[in-house]
Design a protein around this motif. Sequence first.
Motif, PDB file in Angstrom:
ATOM      1  N   LEU B  57       0.840  -1.209   0.000  1.00  0.00           N
ATOM      2  CA  LEU B  57       0.000   0.000   0.000  1.00  0.00           C
ATOM      3  C   LEU B  57       0.870   1.250   0.000  1.00  0.00           C
ATOM      4  O   LEU B  57       0.637   2.200  -0.744  1.00  0.00           O
ATOM      5  CB  LEU B  57      -0.909   0.021   1.228  1.00  0.00           C
ATOM      6  CG  LEU B  57      -2.130  -0.897   1.202  1.00  0.00           C
ATOM      7  CD1 LEU B  57      -2.934  -0.710   2.483  1.00  0.00           C
ATOM      8  CD2 LEU B  57      -3.012  -0.563  -0.004  1.00  0.00           C
ATOM      9  N   LEU B  58       1.879   1.226   0.881  1.00  0.00           N
ATOM     10  CA  LEU B  58       2.728   2.398   1.050  1.00  0.00           C
ATOM     11  C   LEU B  58       3.475   2.715  -0.238  1.00  0.00           C
ATOM     12  O   LEU B  58       3.653   3.874  -0.606  1.00  0.00           O
ATOM     13  CB  LEU B  58       3.719   2.115   2.185  1.00  0.00           C
ATOM     14  CG  LEU B  58       4.393   3.322   2.798  1.00  0.00           C
ATOM     15  CD1 LEU B  58       3.355   4.191   3.483  1.00  0.00           C
ATOM     16  CD2 LEU B  58       5.433   2.864   3.817  1.00  0.00           C
ATOM     17  N   LYS B  59       3.904   1.652  -0.955  1.00  0.00           N
ATOM     18  CA  LYS B  59       4.638   1.859  -2.192  1.00  0.00           C
ATOM     19  C   LYS B  59       3.701   2.258  -3.329  1.00  0.00           C
ATOM     20  O   LYS B  59       4.152   2.626  -4.405  1.00  0.00           O
ATOM     21  CB  LYS B  59       5.369   0.577  -2.591  1.00  0.00           C
ATOM     22  CG  LYS B  59       6.504   0.209  -1.646  1.00  0.00           C
ATOM     23  CD  LYS B  59       7.744   1.008  -1.950  1.00  0.00           C
ATOM     24  CE  LYS B  59       8.868   0.580  -1.022  1.00  0.00           C
ATOM     25  NZ  LYS B  59      10.010   1.501  -1.100  1.00  0.00           N
ATOM     26  N   GLY B  60       2.378   2.111  -3.084  1.00  0.00           N
ATOM     27  CA  GLY B  60       1.435   2.484  -4.133  1.00  0.00           C
ATOM     28  C   GLY B  60       1.247   1.401  -5.179  1.00  0.00           C
ATOM     29  O   GLY B  60       0.775   1.658  -6.283  1.00  0.00           O
TER      30      GLY B  60
END
Lengths: 826, 109
Positions: B57-60
Motif C-alpha cells: 500500500l505504502l509503495k502504491g
Amino acid sequence: MGELWRRIWYFLNRSRFERELRDEMAAHRAMMPASGARFGNELRLREESSDVWGWAWFDRLRQDVRFAVRLLVRAPLFTLTAVAVLSLGVGINLAAFQVFDAVALSWLPVPSPDQLVKVEHRSPGSHTTSFSYPAFAFYRDKASAFSSAFALAYGSVTIGDDETHHVRGEFVSANYFIDLGARPLAGRLLADADERPDAAPVVVLAERVWRARFGGDPALVGNTLRVNGHPFTVAGIVPATFVGIRDDSTAVWMPAMQHRVAFEGSDKLNDWSDGGAVRFYARLKNGLSIEAAEAALAPLPAALRAVQPASVAEGEWLDLMPAGRYMPLEASNVAGLALVGALITLVLVTACMNLGLLVLSRALGRDREFSIRLSVGATRGRLVRQLLTEHLVLGLVGAAAGCVVAAWATRLFAVATEMPAGIAPHFNGRSVIAAAALAVITSLLFGFTPALQTARPSASRHLRLRSVLIGAQVAAASVLLIVSGLLVRGVTRAVNVPLGFDYRQTVSVDPDLFAHGVKAGEAQAFWSVMDERARQLPGVANAAVVTLPPFGNRVTINRDNTVIYRVTPSYFDTLRIPLRRGRIFSADERRVRLVSESLARRKWPGQDPLGQAYGDAIVVGIVGDARTVRIGDGSATEAYEPIEPADLPMSVMVVRATGAPSAVAGQLMDLARSLNTALSPSTQLLAEALDSRVNDTRQIALVAAVLGLCALALAVVGLAGMVAFSVSQRLREIGVRVALGARPSHVLRAIGRQFAWPVAGGAIAGSALAALVGTVLSRELYGVGQLDPIAHGGALLLFAVVAGFAAVPSVRRALRVDPAQTLRHE
Amino acid sequence: MPETNGVPPGTLVMLVLRVLQSGSLHGYAIAQRIHTITNDVLQVEEGSLYPALQRILLKGWAKAEWGISETNRRVRFYRLTPAGKAQLASEMDDYERINAAIRAVLRTA
C-alpha cells in the motif's frame, strides 16, 4: 502521491489506519478455521504491520516523553529545583546572547544597513579614523563608488539658558537623517536646503533632551534655542528610537554648515589641517562589494595629494569598514567579548554540574526500577535513551523558564547600561535557536554521564564522577566570584586610593579654543592673561595649563605605555604632585623632561635617572606618580615636557581651589568668556569627572557581581543538596559509628572527608583561572593585582561561609542521629 | 523470515502481487489462494502477510477498498494499480533470471 507523502498521510491519520488494520485482522481471524489458532498475538502483529509506515520511533519517543513527564510530576521537589537551576543558567546565557545579538549581529534599524561603511584612511605608517572637512568633501564629490556620503563632526555645546552644562552636539551633513531613514517626532529633520551657505541656523533635538529639559513642549518646535549662546531655530525632534550610527547619546544635531555659528570664529569647514574634524560614513552603490569599492577609490588619495600635499600621506589609501551594525565585530573587541562570553558560560557550566549531581543522586534511588526493567528485557541502550529523554524534557522546560529569566534580565541590563531604545534586545529567530541549542546542550551536559552511569552502575565511578562534578562547579563559581571581587576592588581603589594628585580641590576649564578656530599666537595671549587673572581670583590656590585634561579621553602615549604631558611649570604645584629629586623645568626651557618615579625605576633601574637622555630630551627631575588619564592602567607611567605654543589651542587649564571648588568654577567660566566673548567654555569638577569615569568599570563590576552571586547560589544549592543526600544515605552508618562511640567530631570528619578534596581542588583551580582572567582585565583593575589576596581570599571565604551555612541542617541531622532508632529502623 | 512452510525469502510481495493480478482479493483470501494454488505447499503466515500488504500500500502498488466478503463480512479488498503491475513484471523478470542462473549451476556443476 509519492511514497513520502503517503507516509506523512499515514502519520496524520494514524488512528484511522490503526483502526482499519484492527478491523481487517479481526475479519481475517473470524474467517480462519476454528483449529487455526496460528494468528498469534494480535497486538504484536498489528505493531509489526504499522511499523512499515515508518513512525515507530515517534511512538517510542512519545512514550518516553510521557513517561518522563509523569516521573517529573511525581518528584516535584527535584523538578522544581532542576528547573530553577536551569532557568538561571540558561536565562543568563540567553540574555547575554540577546544583548550580543542586538549590538553585534543585528542590523541597525536603517534602510539597507548592509551598504553602510565607515571610511578611514591608512598609509604604511599610520591609520586615521577621521578626516578634515574639505578632504571629506573632496572624496564625497569624487567617489563614484558611493551612492551617498555624510560626515559627523562632534562639538560639545551648551543649549538654552544653561550655559554651564555641556551636551553632545553633532554637526552633520544635511542628508544624514534622510539617508538613515529617520522620521521626525515633531517638526522636520534636516534637509538639503539647510546646507546652503546662506541657510538660517537650525537645530534638531533628541526626544530624550526635549522631554527632560523642555518637558516635551510642542511649542519649542519653530522657536529659538540658544546653542553656545547663539540663536538657532528648532526644526524638529528626533525620536528616541533613532540610533543613527552609534549616535544615541547625542543631544542636538545641526547642519555642518552651522559649525561657524555655534563656534564663533570656527573655520572647520575650510581647514585642511584639522585632520580630526569629521567622521566619514558612506553608502556603497547597489551590489558593490567593499573590495570593489576600495579598488575604485584607490586613485583618489593620490589625486588629492597632488593639490593638497600636506593633508595626504605618501601611499595613502581609503579603508572601508562595514558600519551597518551597532558594534561591528572587529579584531580589537573580539578578545574582550570572548572573555565575557567565557565568564557567562561558567554560569551555565555551574548549573549543568549542579544538575548532574542532582540527577546522579536521584539515579541512585532508582536502582531498583532500572534492575527490574533490565530483567524484564529492556536493553541498556533503551534505558539510556529513556534517561536522555527525561533530561531533554527537563532541559526544554528549563529553557522555557530561562526565556522568562532572559526577558527580565535583558530589560534590567538595557536600563542599567542605558542601551538605546532602537536596538533593545528582543526575541527573534536567532534567540529561539539559541534557546533550543542551550536546552539540548545543557541536557546532554548534565544528563549524559549520569545516564551512562545508570546503565552500567559502578560504585567507584559514581564517587569519582561526583567528585568531578562538585570540583567543576566549585571551580566555575570561584572564578566568577573572584573576578567580580577583583573588579569591585578595582572600583573601590579607583575611588579611594590616592591617584597621586589632588583632584578633590581641583577644577578644569576647557575654553575649546580649537573648535573656535583660535590659532597658536592668539591662544598664547589668551592663556597668559587667563593664567594671570585666574591666580588673582579669590579662593584660587594655583593654576596651570596642560595638554591632557585630567580624567578626559584625550591621551598622548608612547610605545612603552608612558603618557606624555605638556604642561606649564605650575602644573605640579596645582595638582600637588610632589617633586622627588632634581628640579621642575621653567616655561621657556626646551628638550627637558620630568619623569615619574615608576618610569624612572623601570627605565633606569639601579642608575641615577637625572641627566639621562630620554628621547631627544634630558631628564631634569623626578616627580611622584600621578595618573590623570590612564587611571585604570596600573602599568602606565608619566613623562612631562614644557608646553609649546602649538599645543595651546588644544589645552585646558587646571585650577586648585582653597575652598569649595564649585565656587571657583563659575568665576573661571565668566573669566574665560570675558577674555573672548565668542567662547563657550566648560568647567568640570575633577571629583565629578572621576566618578563618571569610574562608572564604566562600576557597571562591569556590577554585572560581574550579579554573575558571581548567581554562580554562588547555584553552587551552594548543589553542594548543600549533596551533603543532605550523602547524610541521608549514610544515616545507618553514622548510627553504627555513634553506637561504637564516635564523637560528633568524628561524625563531622566522616561527612566532610568526601567533600574536602573536590571542594579544595575546585577552589584552587578556580583561583588559578581567575588570576588568568585578571591578567587580561588588568586595564580595568586600577592597579589591583590579579592575585590580590583580598579578592581571592574574600571570594573563597564567602563561598565557604555560605556553603557552610547551607549545610548546617544536614550536619545537625547527622549529629542528632540516635543509634538505637536508626538501627531498629532496618 | 520465519516461514516454516517456506515462502522463499523475498518472494512474498511478488506472490501477493501475482494473485492480485487476476482480480482484487481480501487478506484472508490472498493467503488461501497461495495455499491452494501451491497444493498446500506454501503457507503464508499472517504475521508476514499484513506487514507485506502495508508495504505494498505504502509503495502504491495496490489500493485498498472496504467491501463485503462472500461470507458477508466487512473486509478490505486489495486491487493492483498500474504501478503494481509494473513492479510485478520487473520482480518476475528478476526472479526468472536468477532462477535460470541457479538452475544452470545445479545442472552443470
